[in-house]
Design an enzyme around this catalytic site. Sequence first.
Site, short mmCIF file in Angstrom:
data_model
loop_
_atom_site.label_atom_id
_atom_site.label_comp_id
_atom_site.label_asym_id
_atom_site.label_seq_id
_atom_site.Cartn_x
_atom_site.Cartn_y
_atom_site.Cartn_z
CE LYS A 35 -27.88 -10.24 12.62
NZ LYS A 35 -28.52 -10.20 11.29
CG ASP A 63 -26.60 -8.35 8.88
OD1 ASP A 63 -25.71 -8.14 8.02
OD2 ASP A 63 -26.96 -9.49 9.23
CE LYS A 65 -25.25 -11.13 5.73
NZ LYS A 65 -26.35 -10.97 6.70
CG HIS A 67 -22.15 -7.23 -3.37
ND1 HIS A 67 -22.03 -8.61 -3.40
CD2 HIS A 67 -21.22 -6.77 -4.22
CE1 HIS A 67 -21.09 -8.95 -4.25
NE2 HIS A 67 -20.57 -7.85 -4.77
CG ASP A 68 -25.03 -1.45 -6.41
OD1 ASP A 68 -24.45 -1.21 -7.48
OD2 ASP A 68 -26.26 -1.52 -6.30
CB THR A 118 -22.37 -19.62 7.37
OG1 THR A 118 -23.49 -18.80 7.67
CG2 THR A 118 -21.17 -19.07 8.10
NE ARG A 209 -33.15 -18.98 13.85
CZ ARG A 209 -32.82 -19.71 12.79
NH1 ARG A 209 -33.76 -20.33 12.10
NH2 ARG A 209 -31.56 -19.81 12.42
O1 C5P Z 1 -31.38 -17.15 14.86
P1 C5P Z 1 -29.91 -17.21 14.59
O2 C5P Z 1 -29.05 -17.21 15.85
O3 C5P Z 1 -29.53 -18.33 13.65
O4 C5P Z 1 -29.62 -15.82 13.85
C1 C5P Z 1 -28.40 -15.55 13.25
C2 C5P Z 1 -28.45 -14.21 12.58
O5 C5P Z 1 -27.19 -14.02 11.93
C3 C5P Z 1 -29.50 -14.07 11.48
O6 C5P Z 1 -29.96 -12.72 11.53
C4 C5P Z 1 -28.76 -14.33 10.21
O7 C5P Z 1 -29.29 -13.63 9.12
C5 C5P Z 1 -27.38 -13.80 10.55
N1 C5P Z 1 -26.27 -14.36 9.79
C6 C5P Z 1 -25.98 -15.71 9.75
N2 C5P Z 1 -24.91 -16.17 9.04
C7 C5P Z 1 -24.13 -15.32 8.38
C8 C5P Z 1 -24.39 -13.96 8.42
C9 C5P Z 1 -25.48 -13.49 9.15
O8 C5P Z 1 -26.67 -16.50 10.37
N3 C5P Z 1 -23.07 -15.78 7.72
#
Ligand code: C5P
Length: 236
Positions: A35, A63, A65, A67-68, A118, A209
């Site tokens: 991603k 990713d 996102k 929006h426009d 979230t 992460r």
């Molecule tokens: O490091 P981690 O596992 O938390 O990464 C989650 C990824 O998913 C990040 O790139 C974050 O921007 C993305 N994301 C998220 N929650 C969302 C949409 C995308 O954590 N609702």
Amino acid sequence: MTAVPAPIAVALDAPDIETAARWATLVTPHVSTVKVGLELYMRYGPDAVASVRGASRVQVFLDLKLHDIPATVAAAARAVARLRPAYLTVHAAGGPAMIRAAVEAAPSTRIAAVTVLTSLGDADLGAIGLAGPASDAVRRLAALAVGAGAQALVCSPREAAAVRGEVGPDITLITPGVRPTGAANQDQARVATPEAALEAGADLLVIGRPITGAPDPGAAAAAIAAALRRSYADAS
Ligand code: C5P
């Protein structure tokens, strides 16, 4: 024999393109997807996609996102469709005409609609005029997005079962907020294990992460992929 890559999208949230490309090389033998998020794309543009793909067949999840207004989102989706991403995100709150414009502009890419971020709680939703609990807004936006042609949805693993009930079996559910047992939650509030997310109906798990922050990202991806395979074997 090479194992089938696991349904994981590794979030390459790296500060620079070299790090992102290195992580991608390490994890692609084990996962289906990588991603590219806003930070990397804003800094490097299409080069970010080319670098993380390298010579591999890994799917790219862009990713952005979007929006426009529909015309602007269509033009943006058309511009990035050239990069052949498997998935491109838009905000469901952009409305049905915007979502449909993206779907039509990028016919070879699955348009994934983000329901409710979230990071937003019920109080935040009230403040922006979205009344009712977040779970209701998620279901409403999921139905709206699918009605407008979205082929995938991004939602929390905790919402996946309810969203699956709302949209049926053919929509790809993508869930961030996934943490293997024992991993730190970092800033993710509503988490689930990879096995629980799949059990709840998710098709593609976004994990950042816990993999990219590990001393050996390739080994971390391989370990999660193996745990998922074991859980399929136990379930069948
Ligand atoms: O490091 P981690 O596992 O938390 O990464 C989650 C990824 O998913 C990040 O790139 C974050 O921007 C993305 N994301 C998220 N929650 C969302 C949409 C995308 O954590 N609702």
